[in-house]
Design an enzyme around this catalytic site. Sequence first.
Site, short mmCIF file in Angstrom:
data_model
loop_
_atom_site.label_atom_id
_atom_site.label_comp_id
_atom_site.label_asym_id
_atom_site.label_seq_id
_atom_site.Cartn_x
_atom_site.Cartn_y
_atom_site.Cartn_z
N CYS A 26 0.80 -1.23 0.00
CA CYS A 26 0.00 0.00 0.00
C CYS A 26 0.82 1.26 0.00
CB CYS A 26 -0.95 -0.05 1.18
SG CYS A 26 -2.07 -1.42 0.98
N TYR A 39 21.56 -8.56 -3.51
CA TYR A 39 20.75 -7.53 -2.85
C TYR A 39 19.26 -7.73 -3.12
CZ TYR A 39 25.46 -5.70 -2.64
OH TYR A 39 26.81 -5.59 -2.44
N1 LLP Z 1 32.97 -4.04 0.09
C1 LLP Z 1 32.37 -3.05 0.79
C2 LLP Z 1 33.11 -2.35 1.84
C3 LLP Z 1 31.04 -2.71 0.49
O1 LLP Z 1 30.45 -1.74 1.18
C4 LLP Z 1 30.34 -3.40 -0.52
C5 LLP Z 1 28.94 -3.08 -0.84
C6 LLP Z 1 31.01 -4.43 -1.21
C7 LLP Z 1 32.34 -4.71 -0.88
C8 LLP Z 1 30.37 -5.22 -2.31
O2 LLP Z 1 30.03 -4.41 -3.37
P1 LLP Z 1 29.54 -5.06 -4.77
O3 LLP Z 1 30.71 -5.80 -5.36
O4 LLP Z 1 28.42 -5.95 -4.50
O5 LLP Z 1 29.17 -3.87 -5.56
N2 LLP Z 1 21.94 -2.62 -1.74
C9 LLP Z 1 22.60 -1.96 -2.85
C10 LLP Z 1 24.10 -2.22 -2.85
C11 LLP Z 1 24.80 -1.83 -1.56
C12 LLP Z 1 26.27 -2.14 -1.58
C13 LLP Z 1 26.89 -1.94 -0.25
N3 LLP Z 1 28.28 -2.22 -0.17
C14 LLP Z 1 21.96 -2.39 -4.15
O6 LLP Z 1 20.99 -3.14 -4.13
O7 LLP Z 1 22.39 -1.95 -5.23
#
Ligand code: LLP
Length: 419
Positions: free
Chosen positions: A343, A372
């Site tokens: 909603c 995610y």
């Molecule tokens: N290392 C650190 C310190 C991080 O903060 C993150 C992600 C990663 C590695 C991994 O990043 P990746 O390779 O997955 O880009 N919820 C959001 C994404 C938040 C990411 C947070 N930190 C989304 O759905 O796009």
Amino acid sequence: MDHFDLKNGVLHAEDVPLPAIAAAVGTPVYVYSRATLTRHARVFRDALGVLPSKHIAFAVKSNPNLAVLKLLAKEGYGADVVSGGEMERALAAGMAPEGIVFSGVGKTQAELVRGLEAGIGQFNLESEEEGVELAALAAERGLRAPAVLRVNPDVDAQTHGKISTGKAENKFGVPYDKAAAIFGRLAALPGLDLRGLAVHIGSQLSNLDPMEAAFARLGDLMHTIRGAGHTVSHMDLGGGVGVPYKAGDVFPSPEDYAAMVARVTGNWGVTLMFEPGRIITGNSGVLLTKVVRVKPGVTSPFVIVDAAMNDLARPALYDAWHDFLAVEPNGERMTAHIVGPICESSDTFAMSRDIDVVSPGDLAVFRTAGAYGATMANTYNSRPLVAEVMVDGDKWAIVAERIDPAAILAAERVPDWLE
Ligand code: LLP
């Protein structure tokens, strides 16, 4: 490349027709492909083969499911964790403590102690204050905590503002111009084995240039720190490489990324640490949903599906795009808004989207939901906590049960002064 394909007109995960999973488990449900996860893990690891010494710590936050972690542990991955809960998951999946990196801007004292006692491999310090606290906790226990200092390089990652972490105004790391002095003070503490620096400027990066700029700045700082007489043996380059969410989009490949890293870090003489999340898990999962109803709208019809923003929050939070495909497309197209039952108007997956024609009762998927997705699910509107399934060839298994609203209700209490 992934293993979600149409076979005889029906969308399959590997060799399993998605309607079979929907019939047995219900919808919405996340479906992961083991072959895709394994492939992504190997492609990324093999691409980094060009680097002399490295450790890959999977960003658990992107998909913390125990079966996913187990699979990645078998592929030789460590874990990047940001909470005590993630640490316990990584350990439960059989990841070696020394392969675990503990990141996070607000680690509590209890979490630091648990990390020390578990013998985890590296603490990524986000502030001088955290370093002082960790050093004291380690010294009390006769330990030296292996640690690196996260630096905020003040580089714009050119991604969505809510997932950018490397601008000066963001809460992450220590300011670039203060980092060498902080490093010097922390390195003098007996409870710390301060061995390098870390950086992570954001997630879902479509362009490697900002990363390259951040890594180059980190390298300059490393030389400054070495010049001051410190030993630097480990440099943590974080995660952040983006993935295509729209069919046809082109993103940097793991090989492009590895070549960039090799170019920047060629003379560093360190062990490089990586924290990939989305690039491993993103395209290895879909969210399978059922069309509840199609109702006319002023411009286009609303396709109301049984998945909602509580199951897949990314469109509501970041205006994120997830391709939407019918499980049994009939070849016809329609323009529609795709919405969930919750909603509020933010429960919208797409507006005026050109999609396969779907009717009430039809199954469809949101693609690229392996990262995610389930991990950010919640129970808003007293909806169930979404289930997860993993497919392996022609086999499949539930890897997270759906948690019914009744179970959540059962955990609530009415105080006797309200009876
Ligand atoms: N290392 C650190 C310190 C991080 O903060 C993150 C992600 C990663 C590695 C991994 O990043 P990746 O390779 O997955 O880009 N919820 C959001 C994404 C938040 C990411 C947070 N930190 C989304 O759905 O796009």
